[in-house]
Design a protein around this motif. Structure first.
Motif, mmCIF file in Angstrom:
data_model
loop_
_atom_site.group_PDB
_atom_site.id
_atom_site.type_symbol
_atom_site.label_atom_id
_atom_site.label_comp_id
_atom_site.label_asym_id
_atom_site.label_seq_id
_atom_site.Cartn_x
_atom_site.Cartn_y
_atom_site.Cartn_z
ATOM 1 N N ILE A 169 0.853 -1.180 0.000
ATOM 2 C CA ILE A 169 0.000 0.000 0.000
ATOM 3 C C ILE A 169 0.889 1.231 0.000
ATOM 4 O O ILE A 169 1.810 1.350 0.809
ATOM 5 N N ASN A 170 0.616 2.122 -0.906
ATOM 6 C CA ASN A 170 1.343 3.380 -0.891
ATOM 7 C C ASN A 170 0.572 4.370 -0.045
ATOM 8 O O ASN A 170 -0.608 4.572 -0.248
ATOM 9 N N ILE A 192 -2.104 5.372 10.827
ATOM 10 C CA ILE A 192 -3.262 5.088 11.668
ATOM 11 C C ILE A 192 -4.454 4.711 10.796
ATOM 12 O O ILE A 192 -5.177 3.752 11.052
ATOM 13 N N ARG A 193 -4.651 5.453 9.733
ATOM 14 C CA ARG A 193 -5.761 5.191 8.824
ATOM 15 C C ARG A 193 -5.610 3.838 8.130
ATOM 16 O O ARG A 193 -6.509 3.013 8.124
ATOM 17 N N VAL A 194 -4.433 3.663 7.523
ATOM 18 C CA VAL A 194 -4.223 2.465 6.710
ATOM 19 C C VAL A 194 -4.277 1.204 7.579
ATOM 20 O O VAL A 194 -4.968 0.240 7.256
ATOM 21 N N LYS A 230 -9.365 -4.699 9.683
ATOM 22 C CA LYS A 230 -10.757 -5.129 9.654
ATOM 23 C C LYS A 230 -10.962 -6.373 8.798
ATOM 24 O O LYS A 230 -11.980 -7.037 8.897
ATOM 25 N N ARG A 231 -9.968 -6.683 7.968
ATOM 26 C CA ARG A 231 -10.121 -7.876 7.131
ATOM 27 C C ARG A 231 -9.928 -9.139 7.957
ATOM 28 O O ARG A 231 -9.075 -9.192 8.839
ATOM 29 N N ASP A 234 0.847 8.318 1.511
ATOM 30 C CA ASP A 234 1.621 9.551 1.615
ATOM 31 C C ASP A 234 1.879 9.832 3.082
ATOM 32 O O ASP A 234 0.956 9.833 3.891
ATOM 33 N N GLU A 235 3.116 10.061 3.387
ATOM 34 C CA GLU A 235 3.501 10.336 4.766
ATOM 35 C C GLU A 235 2.752 11.567 5.276
ATOM 36 O O GLU A 235 2.868 12.645 4.721
ATOM 37 N N GLU A 236 1.946 11.374 6.326
ATOM 38 C CA GLU A 236 1.233 12.518 6.916
ATOM 39 C C GLU A 236 1.626 12.607 8.379
ATOM 40 O O GLU A 236 1.245 11.747 9.178
ATOM 41 N N ASN A 250 -7.787 0.334 8.801
ATOM 42 C CA ASN A 250 -8.604 -0.349 7.791
ATOM 43 C C ASN A 250 -8.117 -1.767 7.518
ATOM 44 O O ASN A 250 -8.911 -2.683 7.334
ATOM 45 N N LEU A 251 -6.806 -1.946 7.492
ATOM 46 C CA LEU A 251 -6.247 -3.279 7.225
ATOM 47 C C LEU A 251 -6.730 -4.299 8.236
ATOM 48 O O LEU A 251 -7.006 -5.455 7.903
#
Lengths: 345, 449
Positions: free
Chosen positions: B54-55, B77-79, B85-86, B57-59, B82-83
């Motif tokens: 997964i790419n 945190i976002r990525v 949850k699978r 962008d550094e935030e 979401n990951l």
């Protein structure tokens, strides 16, 4: 998996299992149907009274579903996923009516305007607004960071949250109408029903809010975790917030909540993961990482008592009251869908 | 309800050109049977069969309180949120940072965010170092220094770009900056996958197995020898050596067991802190005093010791006996007095870099209230300069070892396996910028029961 020995107001209804983590769900067709989407990208339509599957759409989003939003009329819903697509589907059969392809990226948030004429979708740093048939009307410029939440102020303006800012866009033109700035990572966003109060949970374990009419803003500190879940009651006087094991309820009636003590609802043993006020009155449901669901009855000041509790065993990903508030649905991390009838004392 | 096992996360840092992408490719192409999710910031060409890339962008999200220790990576945190949850969850997550990234916010994300912390555990930080260019980079940027300081594993890559001596020097410098890290050398990032995955950064034991001396304190002397002496006159004879002078403390009644040698060493550190008295050849050697043997003259030099009653002599010398061919002779018959026991110490040396590391090791228990108060204060006051710390503590009254790690002022600890028959003790390693080692040591010692 699910423990149907509910107490008090939560009386066993039905339960079902979807393929993966139940990410989102809501009632459709005036409560006749419950639509649930899971992390694998499948969407299910369950008969509202029995839980029988009316339809199922497997792999609607090839690499996974991220968001779902029920249309205000309850006759269609939108889904979004890791494939960069948004689908608008009919509730009666689950069929895709329209598809919006936003390109490469994760579409993480969806929201319908209150009149149902517009659908907002957030992907990466932009928000895209289309009409009800999926025709793109406008898109924003890049936000300073990935858009973390969406909310409509009626049908007139769309609010977005991201790092350091809440932005308001005109619904028809997409023109930037207002920026509320504050240095912090805003992880959740909600507007009061009249659109005046803007509340955001922040990564630094606080809730920040603004009153658009006066321009005043305040911050509520002291949460043990980040308040990812927010819910306003329909009168706009009570704002329930997560951010820990306790549901913290701020009272906006009168001169508060600044300088007041919030209501504190304590029963969960792990942090809150879902919060939802009923459509009428001062009832609220909370779900936790502990797999518990609690229904509360609040006083006008924000304090309240638990009127029912149930344990489904897995992290509660979402809660939805049926439009008539006679049923409550919970969606959990193991794919469980649990529906209770609400017993009126 | 048993809490589900947390998914381990490795952070891969290193300057542009250090070989991160090559290493990533190696990891992903190797048959290891693990489901790995890679979150990368640089759009490299990664060929994937069994992993999800997964790419993101550094935030970098700073908090309103302005504290750098609270800064996190919002995109992670976002990525990751979401990951997780699978249902087909990942066995492992690898996060690749940009070349110029400060590793702090990445690491802090796994401590600061309650939701991420519930699902993921920072397993380790791997930093790739370009052997041909790191020295220039260290001089120019704080980021490269911090990437080294934060590491659990330092991969000294592109070893073909430097000769053997230079590599040794480089490795010594890296070790100085970060005593905690394991250093591995590679030419084209060709290191086994076990070197970077499942590091269990918590686990100091495995580190001790690899480098038994890494927790040893440094001393201002390198060598100690003990001698059993009968009354008489003795000569300490030195050949020509690497230094025109040498510091020495001669101790009366020095035992020869390892414990006694350590106790003697601790005592001698204080003597060494006193100003040395210069001593010319042929002079008498004072006991229990810090002296500086003047060895400028060519050939052998002797210093004398008058012994009136039987004694156990201990010599604590700045250099090893071998370097000066140090011998103790009985002047009556010129017979060499055999060394009863000898050992070498990790020598103190100049630390050129602001960034350094040290370890504390103490037997016995610590008081949990005291250590809480002390650590809290230390992290509040010096958290900005403490890049990382880890170790285990023996808390009084607790049956289990307490293991911990920290990033800046963030601290994460938990009870681990029971002590059982093992000797109860504590080990702590600190890595940071301009740390006041003496006061941190003292602070810890005050927590001992």
């Amino acid at each position: 998996m699910s423990d149907q020995t509910a107490r008090g107001a939560l009386r066993p209804g039905w339960s079902a299992i979807v393929d993966d983590y139940a990410i989102a769900g809501d009632w459709a067709l005036n409560g006749a149907l419950l639509v649930v989407g899971d992390a694998a990208g499948s969407v299910f339509g369950f008969e509202g009274t029995s839980g029988t599957i009316r339809w199922q759409k497997r792999a609607l989003h090839s690499s996974g579903l991220l968001a779902m939003a029920m249309h205000p009329d309850g006759d269609r819903f939108a889904t979004a996923g890791q494939d960069g697509q948004v689908h608008i589907c009919g509730a009666d059969d689950g069929a895709v009516r329209h598809t919006i392809d936003l390109g490469r990226g994760w579409v993480e948030h969806l929201a319908w305007s209150s009149d149902g004429n517009q659908l907002a979708a957030a992907m990466s740093r932009r928000v895209y607004v289309s009409d009800a048939s999926g025709t793109l009307l406008w898109q924003s410029d890049d936000h300073p960071s990935t858009v973390s939440a969406l909310a409509w102020s009626g049908a007139e303006q769309l609010a977005t949250a991201c790092y350091g800012r809440v932005s308001f866009f005109e619904a028809t033109s997409g023109e930037l109408a207002q920026k509320l700035e504050w240095k912090g990572s805003l992880v959740s966003l909600i507007l009061s029903p009249d659109g005046d109060i803007v509340a955001c949970g922040s990564q630094d374990n606080s809730v920040h809010f603004w009153r658009r009419s006066t321009g005043e803003d305040s911050m509520m500190h002291g949460y043990p975790g980040k308040p990812s879940n927010l819910s306003f009651d329909q009168s706009g006087s009570l704002l329930a917030t997560g951010g820990g094991k306790t549901v913290t309820v701020w009272n906006f009636a009168g001169s508060g909540p600044e300088g007041t003590r919030p209501g504190e609802l304590e029963m969960h043993v792990q942090p809150i993961t879902a919060l939802s006020f009923a459509h009428q009155g001062r009832r609220i449901a909370s779900g936790g990482r502990d797999g518990g669901v609690v229904a509360w009855s609040l006083q006008s000041g924000g304090n309240g008592v638990a009127i029912g509790a149930a344990f489904v065993g897995e992290l509660i990903g979402g809660l939805a009251w049926r439009p008539d508030d006679r049923c409550l649905a919970a969606f959990d991390a193991s794919g469980g869908v649990t529906v209770w009838r609400i017993h009126r004392q | 309800m048993t809490p589900p096992a947390k998914v381990p996360v490795t952070i891969l840092t290193g300057f542009l050109g250090s070989g991160k992408t090559t290493l990533l490719n190696r990891i992903l192409s190797e048959e290891h049977g693990k489901r790995i999710a890679v979150i990368e910031n640089e759009y490299g060409e990664v060929g994937i069969d069994q992993a999800l890339v997964i790419n993101a962008d550094e935030e970098i999200f700073e908090m309103s309180n302005g504290c750098i220790c609270c800064t996190v990576r919002g995109d992670l945190i976002r990525v990751l949120g979401n990951l997780m949850k699978r249902r087909d969850k990942f066995d492992y997550v690898l996060v690749e940072t940009t070349g110029l990234a400060d590793p702090g916010p990445v690491a802090q994300t796994f401590f600061m965010d309650d939701e991420i912390r519930a699902e993921f555990a920072l397993d380790g930080i791997v930093t790739l170092v370009d052997a041909g260019h790191i020295e220039q980079q260290l001089g120019r940027s704080d980021e490269s220094t911090e990437q080294i300081a934060f590491a659990d594993v330092l991969v000294l890559n592109k070893t073909d770009l430097a000769d053997h001596d230079r590599l040794d020097q480089l490795e010594a410098r890296l070790r100085d900056m970060n005593r905690m890290a394991r250093v591995v050398r590679s030419e084209k990032a060709n290191i086994p996958i076990e070197t970077v995955l499942n590091l269990s950064a918590f686990d100091l034991d495995s580190m001790l197995e690899r480098r038994p001396s890494f927790l040893e304190p440094e001393y201002p002397f390198e060598w100690t020898g003990t001698y059993t002496l009968q009354p008489g006159r003795y000569a300490l004879r030195l050949a020509e050596g690497p230094d025109p002078e040498m510091s020495l403390v001669a101790v009366a009644n020095q035992g020869s067991s390892d414990t006694e040698l350590r106790e003697g060493a601790e005592w001698c550190v204080r003597r060494y802190a006193e100003e040395a008295e210069a001593l010319l050849p042929d002079a008498d050697l004072p006991i229990d005093k810090h002296i500086n043997l003047q060895l400028q003259a060519s050939g052998h030099k002797s210093f004398f010791l008058q012994v009136d009653a039987p004694m156990q002599l201990g010599l604590f010398a700045q250099h090893t006996a071998e370097e000066f061919d140090i011998q103790l002779l009985n002047t009556a018959d010129d017979a060499v007095v055999p060394v009863q026991a000898e050992r070498t110490w990790v020598a103190q040396h100049e630390h050129d870099d602001e960034v350094g590391s040290f370890a504390i090791e103490r037997d016995g228990d610590v008081d949990s209230d005291k250590i809480n108060a002390w650590l809290g204060k230390l992290l509040r006051e010096s958290g900005v300069d403490i890049f990382r710390m880890k170790g285990f503590i023996s808390l009084a009254g607790e049956a289990n070892r307490f293991v911990f790690q920290g990033v800046h002022m963030l601290f994460d600890g938990q009870p681990e396996r029971p002590w059982g028959d093992e000797v109860r003790r504590s080990q702590l390693v600190f890595i940071g910028r301009n740390l006041d080692e003496a006061s941190i040591r003292q602070g810890f010692d005050e927590c001992l029961v």
